[in-house]
Design a protein around this motif. Structure first.
Motif, PDB file in Angstrom:
ATOM      1  N   GLN A 362      -2.164 -16.630 -16.882  1.00  0.00           N
ATOM      2  CA  GLN A 362      -1.133 -15.760 -17.457  1.00  0.00           C
ATOM      3  C   GLN A 362      -1.602 -14.317 -17.673  1.00  0.00           C
ATOM      4  OE1 GLN A 362       2.133 -17.412 -18.524  1.00  0.00           O
ATOM      5  NE2 GLN A 362       1.135 -18.724 -17.029  1.00  0.00           N
ATOM      6  N   GLN A 363      -2.687 -13.920 -17.013  1.00  0.00           N
ATOM      7  CA  GLN A 363      -3.248 -12.584 -17.223  1.00  0.00           C
ATOM      8  C   GLN A 363      -2.914 -11.607 -16.096  1.00  0.00           C
ATOM      9  OE1 GLN A 363      -4.888 -11.774 -20.146  1.00  0.00           O
ATOM     10  NE2 GLN A 363      -4.080 -13.809 -20.644  1.00  0.00           N
ATOM     11  N   GLN A 364      -2.415 -12.107 -14.986  1.00  0.00           N
ATOM     12  CA  GLN A 364      -2.136 -11.251 -13.838  1.00  0.00           C
ATOM     13  C   GLN A 364      -0.766 -11.560 -13.231  1.00  0.00           C
ATOM     14  OE1 GLN A 364      -5.843 -10.073 -11.314  1.00  0.00           O
ATOM     15  NE2 GLN A 364      -5.968 -12.283 -11.589  1.00  0.00           N
ATOM     16  N   ILE A 365      -0.200 -10.552 -12.626  1.00  0.00           N
ATOM     17  CA  ILE A 365       1.002 -10.738 -11.809  1.00  0.00           C
ATOM     18  C   ILE A 365       0.559 -10.880 -10.355  1.00  0.00           C
ATOM     19  CG2 ILE A 365       3.021  -9.556 -10.858  1.00  0.00           C
ATOM     20  CD1 ILE A 365       3.581  -8.433 -13.573  1.00  0.00           C
ATOM     21  N   MET A 366       1.065 -11.903  -9.704  1.00  0.00           N
ATOM     22  CA  MET A 366       0.708 -12.182  -8.308  1.00  0.00           C
ATOM     23  C   MET A 366       1.930 -11.875  -7.432  1.00  0.00           C
ATOM     24  SD  MET A 366      -2.264 -13.627  -9.114  1.00  0.00           S
ATOM     25  CE  MET A 366      -2.838 -14.630  -7.766  1.00  0.00           C
ATOM     26  N   ILE A 367       1.749 -10.994  -6.457  1.00  0.00           N
ATOM     27  CA  ILE A 367       2.818 -10.631  -5.525  1.00  0.00           C
ATOM     28  C   ILE A 367       2.339 -10.992  -4.124  1.00  0.00           C
ATOM     29  CG2 ILE A 367       4.299  -8.781  -4.655  1.00  0.00           C
ATOM     30  CD1 ILE A 367       3.350  -7.232  -7.275  1.00  0.00           C
ATOM     31  N   GLN A 368       3.016 -11.918  -3.497  1.00  0.00           N
ATOM     32  CA  GLN A 368       2.650 -12.342  -2.144  1.00  0.00           C
ATOM     33  C   GLN A 368       3.732 -11.897  -1.154  1.00  0.00           C
ATOM     34  OE1 GLN A 368       1.999 -16.588  -2.311  1.00  0.00           O
ATOM     35  NE2 GLN A 368      -0.156 -16.341  -2.836  1.00  0.00           N
ATOM     36  N   ILE A 369       3.322 -11.197  -0.120  1.00  0.00           N
ATOM     37  CA  ILE A 369       4.232 -10.745   0.939  1.00  0.00           C
ATOM     38  C   ILE A 369       3.746 -11.374   2.240  1.00  0.00           C
ATOM     39  CG2 ILE A 369       5.196  -8.765   2.171  1.00  0.00           C
ATOM     40  CD1 ILE A 369       4.606  -7.091  -0.347  1.00  0.00           C
ATOM     41  N   ALA A 370       4.531 -12.301   2.780  1.00  0.00           N
ATOM     42  CA  ALA A 370       4.101 -13.085   3.947  1.00  0.00           C
ATOM     43  C   ALA A 370       5.066 -12.912   5.111  1.00  0.00           C
ATOM     44  CB  ALA A 370       4.001 -14.561   3.571  1.00  0.00           C
ATOM     45  N   ASP A 371       4.521 -12.875   6.328  1.00  0.00           N
ATOM     46  CA  ASP A 371       5.347 -12.901   7.534  1.00  0.00           C
ATOM     47  C   ASP A 371       4.955 -14.104   8.383  1.00  0.00           C
ATOM     48  OD1 ASP A 371       3.481 -12.166   9.908  1.00  0.00           O
ATOM     49  OD2 ASP A 371       3.038 -10.570   8.488  1.00  0.00           O
ATOM     50  N   ASN A 372       5.889 -14.570   9.192  1.00  0.00           N
ATOM     51  CA  ASN A 372       5.603 -15.726  10.057  1.00  0.00           C
ATOM     52  C   ASN A 372       5.336 -15.280  11.491  1.00  0.00           C
ATOM     53  OD1 ASN A 372       8.253 -14.954  10.557  1.00  0.00           O
ATOM     54  ND2 ASN A 372       8.989 -17.036  10.902  1.00  0.00           N
ATOM     55  N   GLY A 373       4.605 -14.147  11.609  1.00  0.00           N
ATOM     56  CA  GLY A 373       4.240 -13.635  12.920  1.00  0.00           C
ATOM     57  C   GLY A 373       3.068 -14.390  13.517  1.00  0.00           C
ATOM     58  N   GLN A 374       2.377 -13.758  14.453  1.00  0.00           N
ATOM     59  CA  GLN A 374       1.325 -14.469  15.176  1.00  0.00           C
ATOM     60  C   GLN A 374      -0.027 -14.441  14.471  1.00  0.00           C
ATOM     61  OE1 GLN A 374       1.109 -12.548  18.967  1.00  0.00           O
ATOM     62  NE2 GLN A 374       0.404 -10.590  18.160  1.00  0.00           N
ATOM     63  N   GLY A 375      -0.118 -13.739  13.317  1.00  0.00           N
ATOM     64  CA  GLY A 375      -1.372 -13.750  12.571  1.00  0.00           C
ATOM     65  C   GLY A 375      -2.449 -12.895  13.219  1.00  0.00           C
ATOM     66  N   MET A 376      -3.681 -13.033  12.712  1.00  0.00           N
ATOM     67  CA  MET A 376      -4.795 -12.203  13.200  1.00  0.00           C
ATOM     68  C   MET A 376      -5.994 -13.065  13.551  1.00  0.00           C
ATOM     69  SD  MET A 376      -4.914  -9.303  10.226  1.00  0.00           S
ATOM     70  CE  MET A 376      -3.518  -9.134   9.124  1.00  0.00           C
ATOM     71  N   THR A 377      -6.809 -12.513  14.418  1.00  0.00           N
ATOM     72  CA  THR A 377      -8.109 -13.138  14.690  1.00  0.00           C
ATOM     73  C   THR A 377      -9.046 -12.803  13.529  1.00  0.00           C
ATOM     74  OG1 THR A 377      -8.966 -11.185  15.827  1.00  0.00           O
ATOM     75  CG2 THR A 377      -7.743 -12.796  17.153  1.00  0.00           C
ATOM     76  N   PRO A 378     -10.095 -13.588  13.307  1.00  0.00           N
ATOM     77  CA  PRO A 378     -11.064 -13.280  12.239  1.00  0.00           C
ATOM     78  C   PRO A 378     -11.657 -11.885  12.375  1.00  0.00           C
ATOM     79  CG  PRO A 378     -11.392 -15.506  13.063  1.00  0.00           C
ATOM     80  CD  PRO A 378     -10.395 -14.878  13.970  1.00  0.00           C
ATOM     81  N   GLN A 432      -2.757  -8.569  -6.742  1.00  0.00           N
ATOM     82  CA  GLN A 432      -3.025  -9.060  -8.093  1.00  0.00           C
ATOM     83  C   GLN A 432      -3.140  -7.862  -9.030  1.00  0.00           C
ATOM     84  OE1 GLN A 432      -6.673 -11.220  -7.571  1.00  0.00           O
ATOM     85  NE2 GLN A 432      -5.750 -12.830  -6.298  1.00  0.00           N
ATOM     86  N   ILE A 433      -2.279  -7.829 -10.051  1.00  0.00           N
ATOM     87  CA  ILE A 433      -2.269  -6.714 -11.003  1.00  0.00           C
ATOM     88  C   ILE A 433      -2.400  -7.264 -12.424  1.00  0.00           C
ATOM     89  CG2 ILE A 433      -0.940  -4.763 -11.899  1.00  0.00           C
ATOM     90  CD1 ILE A 433       0.507  -4.635  -9.249  1.00  0.00           C
ATOM     91  N   PRO A 434      -3.418  -6.818 -13.183  1.00  0.00           N
ATOM     92  CA  PRO A 434      -3.568  -7.282 -14.573  1.00  0.00           C
ATOM     93  C   PRO A 434      -2.379  -6.862 -15.428  1.00  0.00           C
ATOM     94  CG  PRO A 434      -5.552  -6.194 -13.779  1.00  0.00           C
ATOM     95  CD  PRO A 434      -4.500  -5.921 -12.779  1.00  0.00           C
ATOM     96  N   ILE A 435      -1.946  -7.759 -16.310  1.00  0.00           N
ATOM     97  CA  ILE A 435      -0.807  -7.452 -17.187  1.00  0.00           C
ATOM     98  C   ILE A 435      -1.238  -6.558 -18.333  1.00  0.00           C
ATOM     99  CG2 ILE A 435       0.840  -8.468 -18.819  1.00  0.00           C
ATOM    100  CD1 ILE A 435       0.936 -10.919 -17.063  1.00  0.00           C
ATOM    101  N   ASN A 436      -2.389  -6.817 -18.894  1.00  0.00           N
ATOM    102  CA  ASN A 436      -2.814  -6.120 -20.097  1.00  0.00           C
ATOM    103  C   ASN A 436      -3.756  -4.958 -19.816  1.00  0.00           C
ATOM    104  OD1 ASN A 436      -1.388  -7.904 -21.819  1.00  0.00           O
ATOM    105  ND2 ASN A 436      -3.031  -9.431 -21.588  1.00  0.00           N
ATOM    106  N   ASP A 437      -3.732  -4.474 -18.585  1.00  0.00           N
ATOM    107  CA  ASP A 437      -4.561  -3.311 -18.264  1.00  0.00           C
ATOM    108  C   ASP A 437      -4.025  -2.114 -19.029  1.00  0.00           C
ATOM    109  OD1 ASP A 437      -6.549  -1.838 -16.909  1.00  0.00           O
ATOM    110  OD2 ASP A 437      -5.005  -1.079 -15.537  1.00  0.00           O
ATOM    111  N   SER A 438      -4.858  -1.462 -19.817  1.00  0.00           N
ATOM    112  CA  SER A 438      -4.395  -0.393 -20.670  1.00  0.00           C
ATOM    113  C   SER A 438      -3.998   0.816 -19.841  1.00  0.00           C
ATOM    114  CB  SER A 438      -5.512   0.018 -21.641  1.00  0.00           C
ATOM    115  OG  SER A 438      -6.660   0.427 -20.928  1.00  0.00           O
ATOM    116  N   PRO A 439      -3.004   1.624 -20.350  1.00  0.00           N
ATOM    117  CA  PRO A 439      -2.587   2.825 -19.616  1.00  0.00           C
ATOM    118  C   PRO A 439      -3.764   3.747 -19.389  1.00  0.00           C
ATOM    119  CG  PRO A 439      -1.052   2.321 -21.384  1.00  0.00           C
ATOM    120  CD  PRO A 439      -2.230   1.412 -21.566  1.00  0.00           C
ATOM    121  N   ALA A 440      -3.782   4.360 -18.217  1.00  0.00           N
ATOM    122  CA  ALA A 440      -4.881   5.242 -17.880  1.00  0.00           C
ATOM    123  C   ALA A 440      -4.382   6.463 -17.134  1.00  0.00           C
ATOM    124  CB  ALA A 440      -5.902   4.468 -17.014  1.00  0.00           C
ATOM    125  N   ILE A 441      -5.278   7.374 -16.900  1.00  0.00           N
ATOM    126  CA  ILE A 441      -4.952   8.575 -16.131  1.00  0.00           C
ATOM    127  C   ILE A 441      -5.353   8.332 -14.677  1.00  0.00           C
ATOM    128  CG2 ILE A 441      -5.341  11.037 -15.882  1.00  0.00           C
ATOM    129  CD1 ILE A 441      -3.896  10.231 -18.424  1.00  0.00           C
TER     130      ILE A 441
END
Length: 443
Positions: A362-378, A432-441
């Motif tokens: 419960q400490q981070q927001i997870m955003i996953q953006i996926a496509d069903n294309g052909q993918g990548m080689t290693p 992955q973005i922390p929820i409680n990361d304090s405001p910064a400049i």
């Protein structure tokens, strides 16, 4: 045409009696009249004079009315002139033949003065309204072309400036640049919307005129009734204003898109703000909508949104939107490459899936953006975040998008950007973005 004339009418009839009668009827109310006893002579007059309407007898020696009409309709100088046939024959097939050749109406002999004048008046009025609308359309298209050329030049300059700013890691200025583009978009939209209003007013006047004509001449005759059914006149009178209203809604929607564009790259890079991540994702998808729609060369790219219940977070939303734009654009590029590859099945359904959720702790927001294309080689996957690395053709990719995105997530948000990909199985980017990361400049 002299100022006191209300229209120039060409009468083609082999009968001198008919020519004299129609000349008297028309000149009495102010029309200028040209007379011809043969179809060939009538065509010559129509080509050399600014004729508003042609009254054409059906039965004539040498060239009959049908042959004359066909020649007039196939000649560039005269094809736009409305033609009303004059005939003493009540054969519906003959009348249908004339209308099929391009005539707009019929007048039956013997002539009824009020009917002749009424039909001529409405068809000259319709032609002039049509010419005015065509002129407005051509003028509008010319102004749009000129403005589009200017905007294209401005956009090219902005893109070059934006590239220099990105290379210098000065993302804080991009919002101002895009806001300028959004402002420029509203200028041509303004005169487009204004011309739609004028066209709507003209159509309203035309409908009012037609309704008045119908009330004054309720017995319009079988031919006009049949033509009304053929073109579905009731539908046109009812729905044409709705069509223009829909166009107005479309211009309003573009204005809203321009506003979203300004919001997308807003200048909040100096201080973190509490923002809704879903709002940023939706703003990005709206801007990219034109790339998702089907084209003559490929099917639509489907977007699946599985938004979870996540709280607002302190972030630089303008910068995060840039990350969303980079990743989703890359996904679209990958899917377009698949759609252009004949090795993939014809029933392949291109899709981008966006998932948002809280992490297990419960400490981070997870955003996953996926496509069903052909993918990548290693090998490719290991280099995607490298500065200036790109697999795209020269001129299509700069190799900056993902490297800058990684900087935005890691350095500005204390988060992480991870790529999961396997050849033949698509690609997933996880933010992955922390929820409680304090405001910064912002650095």
């Amino acid at each position: 045409m002299t100022p006191d004339k209300i229209g120039l009418v060409l009468v083609i009839d082999d009968s001198s009696t008919n020519l004299e009668l129609l000349y008297d009827i028309l000149t009495e109310v102010g029309y200028e009249v040209l007379l011809a006893k043969q179809g060939k002579k009538g065509i010559e007059l129509a080509q050399s004079h600014p004729v508003d309407l042609i009254l054409l007898d059906v039965i004539m020696p040498e060239l009959d009315g049908f042959q004359t009409c066909k020649l007039l309709q196939t000649t560039p100088e005269t094809h736009h002139i409305p033609i009303i046939f004059m005939t003493g024959i009540s054969d519906n097939l003959e009348k249908a033949k004339g209308l099929g050749l391009g005539a707009v109406d019929y007048i039956t002999k013997p002539f009824y003065k009020e009917e002749v004048l009424a039909r001529i008046k409405i068809h000259i009025k319709l032609r002039r309204l049509t010419r005015e609308l065509i002129h407005e359309k051509e003028s509008l298209e010319q102004r749009v072309e000129e403005r589009t050329a200017e905007l294209s030049q401005i956009l090219a300059e902005l893109q070059q400036t934006q590239l220099q700013l990105v290379r210098g890691e000065k993302l804080s200025s991009i919002g101002q640049l895009v806001a300028g583009v959004a402002h420029e978009i509203k200028n041509p939209l303004g005169f487009i919307a204004g011309n739609i209003d004028l066209a709507t007013e003209a159509v309203d006047h035309l409908i009012e005129y037609v309704e008045l004509y119908r009330s004054q001449f309720p017995n319009t005759g079988e031919e006009i009734q049949r033509k009304g059914v053929e073109i579905d006149i009731e539908y046109l009178l009812k729905d044409l204003p709705k069509m223009l209203a829909s166009m107005k809604v479309g211009t309003d929607r573009i204005c809203n898109l321009s506003t979203s564009l300004g919001t997308f790259c807003r200048s909040d890079t100096s201080v973190k703000v509490l923002a809704d991540i879903h709002e940023g994702l939706d703003s990005t998808l709206m801007i990219l909508q034109h790339r998702l729609k089907p084209t003559p060369h490929r099917r639509e790219i489907k977007i699946v949104k599985n938004y979870g219940k996540i709280p607002p977070v302190h972030c630089y939303l303008g910068q995060l939107n840039q990350v969303f734009m980079n990743i989703i654009s890359n996904g679209i590029d990958a899917l377009e490459e698949v759609l252009g590859n004949s090795a993939f099945p014809e029933n392949f359904g291109p899709q981008i899936t966006i998932n948002t959720q809280l992490s297990t702790d419960q400490q981070q927001i997870m955003i996953q953006i996926a496509d069903n294309g052909q993918g990548m080689t290693p090998e490719v996957k290991s280099q995607i975040f490298d500065y200036l690395f790109t697999t795209k053709p020269v001129g299509k990719g700069t190799g900056l998008g993902l490297s800058i995105s990684l900087q935005i997530i890691k350095e500005a948000h204390n988060g992480n950007l991870i790529c999961y990909s396997e050849l033949g199985k698509g690609t997933v980017f996880e933010i992955q973005i922390p929820i409680n990361d304090s405001p910064a400049i912002a650095g």
